[in-house]
Design a protein around this motif. Structure first.
Motif, PDB file in Angstrom:
ATOM      1  N   LEU A   2       0.825  -1.199   0.000  1.00 37.35           N
ATOM      2  CA  LEU A   2       0.000   0.000   0.000  1.00 37.35           C
ATOM      3  C   LEU A   2       0.866   1.259   0.000  1.00 37.35           C
ATOM      4  O   LEU A   2       0.570   2.239  -0.700  1.00 37.35           O
ATOM      5  CB  LEU A   2      -0.920  -0.014   1.218  1.00 37.35           C
ATOM      6  CG  LEU A   2      -2.032   1.034   1.239  1.00 37.35           C
ATOM      7  CD1 LEU A   2      -3.013   0.779   0.113  1.00 37.35           C
ATOM      8  CD2 LEU A   2      -2.751   1.016   2.578  1.00 37.35           C
ATOM      9  N   LEU A   3       1.946   1.245   0.779  1.00 37.80           N
ATOM     10  CA  LEU A   3       2.834   2.401   0.809  1.00 37.80           C
ATOM     11  C   LEU A   3       3.477   2.627  -0.557  1.00 37.80           C
ATOM     12  O   LEU A   3       3.558   3.766  -1.034  1.00 37.80           O
ATOM     13  CB  LEU A   3       3.914   2.203   1.872  1.00 37.80           C
ATOM     14  CG  LEU A   3       4.982   3.299   1.973  1.00 37.80           C
ATOM     15  CD1 LEU A   3       4.344   4.645   2.257  1.00 37.80           C
ATOM     16  CD2 LEU A   3       6.010   2.953   3.030  1.00 37.80           C
ATOM     17  N   MET A  15      -6.926  -7.684  -5.215  1.00 44.19           N
ATOM     18  CA  MET A  15      -5.901  -6.996  -4.434  1.00 44.19           C
ATOM     19  C   MET A  15      -5.954  -5.489  -4.671  1.00 44.19           C
ATOM     20  O   MET A  15      -5.942  -4.685  -3.717  1.00 44.19           O
ATOM     21  CB  MET A  15      -4.526  -7.552  -4.817  1.00 44.19           C
ATOM     22  CG  MET A  15      -3.366  -7.042  -4.000  1.00 44.19           C
ATOM     23  SD  MET A  15      -1.781  -7.686  -4.613  1.00 44.19           S
ATOM     24  CE  MET A  15      -2.015  -9.463  -4.389  1.00 44.19           C
ATOM     25  N   PHE A  16      -6.035  -5.100  -5.917  1.00 45.31           N
ATOM     26  CA  PHE A  16      -6.025  -3.681  -6.272  1.00 45.31           C
ATOM     27  C   PHE A  16      -7.302  -2.989  -5.786  1.00 45.31           C
ATOM     28  O   PHE A  16      -7.253  -1.848  -5.294  1.00 45.31           O
ATOM     29  CB  PHE A  16      -5.858  -3.525  -7.776  1.00 45.31           C
ATOM     30  CG  PHE A  16      -5.702  -2.097  -8.232  1.00 45.31           C
ATOM     31  CD1 PHE A  16      -4.742  -1.280  -7.675  1.00 45.31           C
ATOM     32  CD2 PHE A  16      -6.541  -1.566  -9.210  1.00 45.31           C
ATOM     33  CE1 PHE A  16      -4.590   0.046  -8.083  1.00 45.31           C
ATOM     34  CE2 PHE A  16      -6.397  -0.252  -9.633  1.00 45.31           C
ATOM     35  CZ  PHE A  16      -5.426   0.553  -9.066  1.00 45.31           C
ATOM     36  N   GLU A  17      -8.446  -3.662  -5.903  1.00 42.96           N
ATOM     37  CA  GLU A  17      -9.705  -3.070  -5.458  1.00 42.96           C
ATOM     38  C   GLU A  17      -9.695  -2.850  -3.945  1.00 42.96           C
ATOM     39  O   GLU A  17     -10.162  -1.821  -3.449  1.00 42.96           O
ATOM     40  CB  GLU A  17     -10.879  -3.957  -5.866  1.00 42.96           C
ATOM     41  CG  GLU A  17     -11.192  -3.951  -7.355  1.00 42.96           C
ATOM     42  CD  GLU A  17     -11.502  -2.563  -7.888  1.00 42.96           C
ATOM     43  OE1 GLU A  17     -12.257  -1.826  -7.218  1.00 42.96           O
ATOM     44  OE2 GLU A  17     -10.968  -2.206  -8.956  1.00 42.96           O
ATOM     45  N   ARG A  18      -9.156  -3.834  -3.190  1.00 39.60           N
ATOM     46  CA  ARG A  18      -9.065  -3.655  -1.741  1.00 39.60           C
ATOM     47  C   ARG A  18      -8.192  -2.458  -1.393  1.00 39.60           C
ATOM     48  O   ARG A  18      -8.507  -1.685  -0.488  1.00 39.60           O
ATOM     49  CB  ARG A  18      -8.499  -4.921  -1.084  1.00 39.60           C
ATOM     50  CG  ARG A  18      -9.477  -6.061  -0.971  1.00 39.60           C
ATOM     51  CD  ARG A  18      -8.975  -7.111   0.026  1.00 39.60           C
ATOM     52  NE  ARG A  18      -7.664  -7.627  -0.336  1.00 39.60           N
ATOM     53  CZ  ARG A  18      -7.474  -8.714  -1.074  1.00 39.60           C
ATOM     54  NH1 ARG A  18      -8.514  -9.382  -1.556  1.00 39.60           N
ATOM     55  NH2 ARG A  18      -6.253  -9.145  -1.348  1.00 39.60           N
ATOM     56  N   GLU A  35     -10.543   5.198   2.372  1.00 43.69           N
ATOM     57  CA  GLU A  35     -10.869   5.232   3.801  1.00 43.69           C
ATOM     58  C   GLU A  35      -9.875   6.080   4.577  1.00 43.69           C
ATOM     59  O   GLU A  35     -10.223   6.676   5.601  1.00 43.69           O
ATOM     60  CB  GLU A  35     -10.880   3.806   4.364  1.00 43.69           C
ATOM     61  CG  GLU A  35     -12.069   2.979   3.915  1.00 43.69           C
ATOM     62  CD  GLU A  35     -11.991   1.555   4.434  1.00 43.69           C
ATOM     63  OE1 GLU A  35     -10.908   1.160   4.931  1.00 43.69           O
ATOM     64  OE2 GLU A  35     -13.003   0.836   4.345  1.00 43.69           O
ATOM     65  N   LEU A  36      -8.629   6.134   4.104  1.00 43.29           N
ATOM     66  CA  LEU A  36      -7.597   6.950   4.737  1.00 43.29           C
ATOM     67  C   LEU A  36      -7.748   8.431   4.430  1.00 43.29           C
ATOM     68  O   LEU A  36      -7.037   9.261   4.982  1.00 43.29           O
ATOM     69  CB  LEU A  36      -6.205   6.483   4.282  1.00 43.29           C
ATOM     70  CG  LEU A  36      -5.708   5.147   4.824  1.00 43.29           C
ATOM     71  CD1 LEU A  36      -4.449   4.714   4.079  1.00 43.29           C
ATOM     72  CD2 LEU A  36      -5.426   5.259   6.310  1.00 43.29           C
ATOM     73  N   GLY A  37      -8.677   8.763   3.530  1.00 47.16           N
ATOM     74  CA  GLY A  37      -8.834  10.154   3.133  1.00 47.16           C
ATOM     75  C   GLY A  37      -7.883  10.584   2.038  1.00 47.16           C
ATOM     76  O   GLY A  37      -7.727  11.773   1.772  1.00 47.16           O
ATOM     77  N   ILE A  38      -7.222   9.623   1.402  1.00 51.25           N
ATOM     78  CA  ILE A  38      -6.295   9.937   0.313  1.00 51.25           C
ATOM     79  C   ILE A  38      -7.094  10.059  -0.978  1.00 51.25           C
ATOM     80  O   ILE A  38      -7.769   9.110  -1.383  1.00 51.25           O
ATOM     81  CB  ILE A  38      -5.210   8.852   0.180  1.00 51.25           C
ATOM     82  CG1 ILE A  38      -4.373   8.799   1.459  1.00 51.25           C
ATOM     83  CG2 ILE A  38      -4.328   9.107  -1.028  1.00 51.25           C
ATOM     84  CD1 ILE A  38      -3.326   7.698   1.476  1.00 51.25           C
TER      85      ILE A  38
END
Length: 342
Positions: free
Chosen positions: A23-24, A61-64, A71-74
């Motif tokens: 994710l990072l 994987m990509f959709e998750r 959800e993180l606001g990004i």
């Protein structure tokens, strides 16, 4: 299509990539792309996605990860190519990032990364990792001085949250506490001030209403639930001149003091980590290192020192030396006589 990120560390595929690492790397890639990245670009260039066994696995994987970013606001932006409307790409719009200006140094990011380990495997593990992902996307890389550093403390126990809430609400707490030496359990009423880590364990520091004194209580010795009283019921202020090093550990033999131990060269690394000073021995202890250690909980320190057998000799204080000798004798008794050979 405009060029995307140069093939730097994102293309150095590791054998195992955790979801947090993937994710990072996705955040960094989508932040630095000049225009957009298609799904094919993500799968080819972002560390972790090449491990997907097939197209369906990659899509899941990509959709998750897209859901997690939102959800993180990004602000994840979806773009289509003018010439090919079905060619969808993605990027992160930093102008729409909901974080205020973050001015953290590499060392500060490193400290936050290490501190997040406190929640490893606990209920705040995921929020802590997500918060770090968000910060790292807009901040410099963590300091190399803290790279690979691991906290040597256990995760918080079930008593951590109610105690933390009581501290915030200035509430009196009641719990059953088991003494370290006698193992006797008794009910304690405490006005908690702080949660601290000492000698590799969590303690609550506060005013013991039963003994009318400042005390440290080890969380692992609290049995049963912590009952939290009404907000504002705690009235004893913490003295500005007192810190957690000056408080007695309730139920432990002795209070905080300094121990002197002799350690063989290049031995007992765990003991050395706790030392406040190291000097070279002379006379009888020539060739040894003399360490000064904060005693804190005598029972815990004695267990650590006894585990290093002949590599460590306790010089002071006597009650710590006696506790170590007692453990060594008990271990020798358990071993029993050596079995005959042949």
């Amino acid at each position: 299509m405009a060029p995307i990120m140069p093939p730097t560390r994102l293309e150095a595929m590791s054998t195992t990539v955790t979801p947090a690492e993937r994710l990072l790397d996705l955040v960094i890639a989508l932040t630095h792309t000049e225009h957009r990245m298609t799904k094919a670009d993500v799968r080819r260039h972002v560390n972790g996605y090449s491990h997907a066994g097939n197209d369906d696995a990659f899509e899941r994987m990509f959709e998750r990860d897209k859901v997690t970013l939102r959800e993180l606001g990004i602000p994840l932006v979806t773009l289509t190519d003018d010439a090919h409307g079905d060619d969808i790409g993605y990027r992160i719009d930093l102008d729409g990032y909901d974080l205020p200006h973050v001015d953290l140094t590499p060392a500060e990011i490193g400290v936050l990364s290490v501190a997040a380990q406190v929640w490893d495997g606990e209920h705040l593990d995921l929020p802590a990792r997500r918060a770090l992902t968000k910060l790292r996307a807009v901040s410099p890389a963590a300091s190399g001085e803290l790279s690979g550093h691991v906290l040597r403390i256990p995760p918080p126990s079930a008593t951590f949250d109610p105690l933390l809430s009581a501290i915030a609400d200035r509430a009196v707490v009641t719990f059953t506490y088991r003494a370290a030496t006698s193992r006797a359990a008794s009910q304690r009423r405490v006005e908690p001030w702080r949660l601290v880590v000492r000698d590799g364990a969590w303690y609550v520091l506060g005013h013991d209403l039963v003994r009318d004194a400042e005390r440290l209580f080890r969380l692992t010795r609290i049995t049963g639930a912590v009952r939290v009283g009404a907000a504002g019921s705690a009235v004893h202020p913490r003295s500005a001149a007192t810190d957690e090093g000056a408080a007695s550990v309730d139920g432990a033999s002795g209070t905080t003091s300094t121990a002197r131990v002799a350690v063989r060269p290049e031995r007992a690394a765990q003991v050395r980590l706790r030392a406040t000073s190291v000097t070279t021995g002379d006379g009888r202890w020539a060739g040894w290192d003399l360490l000064a250690l904060p005693v804190g909980d005598v029972e815990d320190l004695a267990g650590l020192l006894a585990g290093h057998t002949d590599a460590v000799v306790v010089l002071d204080p006597p009650h710590l030396r006696d506790a170590v000798v007692s453990r060594l004798r008990a271990a020798a008794a358990l071993a029993g006589p050596e079995a005959p050979r042949g």
